[in-house]
Write a protein that holds these residues in place. Structure first.
Motif, PDB file in Angstrom:
ATOM      1  N   ASN A  40       1.861  -1.043 -11.426  1.00  0.00           N
ATOM      2  CA  ASN A  40       3.002  -1.742 -10.836  1.00  0.00           C
ATOM      3  C   ASN A  40       2.685  -2.244  -9.429  1.00  0.00           C
ATOM      4  N   VAL A  41       1.859  -1.467  -8.720  1.00  0.00           N
ATOM      5  CA  VAL A  41       1.470  -1.884  -7.372  1.00  0.00           C
ATOM      6  C   VAL A  41       0.601  -3.137  -7.431  1.00  0.00           C
ATOM      7  N   LEU A  42      -0.322  -3.191  -8.399  1.00  0.00           N
ATOM      8  CA  LEU A  42      -1.161  -4.379  -8.547  1.00  0.00           C
ATOM      9  C   LEU A  42      -0.315  -5.607  -8.877  1.00  0.00           C
ATOM     10  N   LEU A  51       2.014   2.765  -3.344  1.00  0.00           N
ATOM     11  CA  LEU A  51       1.149   3.653  -4.125  1.00  0.00           C
ATOM     12  C   LEU A  51       1.654   5.086  -4.108  1.00  0.00           C
ATOM     13  N   LEU A  81       0.826  -1.208   0.000  1.00  0.00           N
ATOM     14  CA  LEU A  81       0.000   0.000   0.000  1.00  0.00           C
ATOM     15  C   LEU A  81       0.862   1.261   0.000  1.00  0.00           C
ATOM     16  N   PRO A 128       3.667   3.715 -10.055  1.00  0.00           N
ATOM     17  CA  PRO A 128       2.324   3.730 -10.654  1.00  0.00           C
ATOM     18  C   PRO A 128       1.470   2.572 -10.145  1.00  0.00           C
ATOM     19  N   TRP A 129       0.143   2.801 -10.111  1.00  0.00           N
ATOM     20  CA  TRP A 129      -0.753   1.792  -9.546  1.00  0.00           C
ATOM     21  C   TRP A 129      -0.726   0.461 -10.298  1.00  0.00           C
TER      22      TRP A 129
END
Length: 226
Positions: free
Chosen positions: A199-201, A192, A189, A196-197
């Motif tokens: 990459n977070v996923l 974030l 978390l 970029p999101w």
């Protein structure tokens, strides 16, 4: 007419035969790891883990634990991974001495140093010009998980939160992999704020894969070596 002779009773299976058949899979008594076993195991585990982290770095992804935190801070500050990884693990080395003893701590400090050293080698001799991020994230976490599992087998770790996970598992029986997964959620978390999101996923999916490797394989009674 004489009555027929009774059929002979079947002979019981010999103990040696049953032992021989069982030894085809596992020995009855597990032999302890030798010094050579531990040296080779720690070298193999740290190399695999550091290579996985190298793939994650090239994919601009993160993972859990102090390794993921080191990657995250590296993206934010530009500092080398190996420096951050070594510095962040210093407080956890104190915890390892207190809760796990000097044997485990020395092995863990050596493992941390080797991961940092191998990371420098990967940067010099395994330059990645192009890497599909999803592949790099999943493959990196899988390699890192395998490396950590090998280190656990040889009474070592890559430090940090993994020490906390092992302590909790030994005290309560709660699996180390699940403990690490909860810590990893927090780190993912925080990512974030830096990457970029998408990459977070990908990082979240990779962290789940890593911890499944540990949770499904590192449990009491699953491994017979010592």
């Amino acid at each position: 007419m004489s009555s027929p002779e009774p059929d002979p009773e079947p002979e019981p299976e010999s103990e040696s035969g049953s032992e021989a058949s069982s030894s085809l899979v596992f020995e009855e008594r597990a032999a302890p790891h030798t010094l050579a076993d531990d040296v080779l195991g720690i070298l193999t585990g740290t190399f695999a883990a550091s290579l996985g982290l190298h793939l994650l770095n090239a994919s601009e992804a993160v993972t859990g634990g102090t390794a993921g935190l080191s990657l995250l801070l590296g993206y934010a500050t530009g500092w080398p991974f190996w420096v951050l990884f070594a510095v962040i693990n210093i407080p956890f080395a104190v915890l390892a001495v207190w809760k796990k003893g000097w044997n485990f701590t020395i092995r863990t400090v050596i493992s941390i140093a080797l991961v940092s050293g191998f990371s420098v080698l990967h940067e010099q001799y395994f330059v990645i010009a192009e890497l599909q991020p999803l592949y790099g994230t999943l493959a990196g976490n899988l390699l890192a998980g395998i490396g950590m599992l090998i280190l656990f087998r040889h009474r070592s770790s890559v430090g940090g939160i993994h020490v906390v996970g092992l302590v909790i598992q030994e005290r309560t029986g709660f699996r180390a992999g699940w403990t690490l997964m909860m810590f990893d959620v927090v780190i993912i978390l925080l990512a974030l704020l830096v990457v970029p999101w998408p990459n977070v996923l990908m990082s979240a999916a990779g962290a789940v894969l890593l911890n499944l490797v540990l949770a499904l394989n590192h449990r009491p009674g699953r491994y017979i070596g010592r």
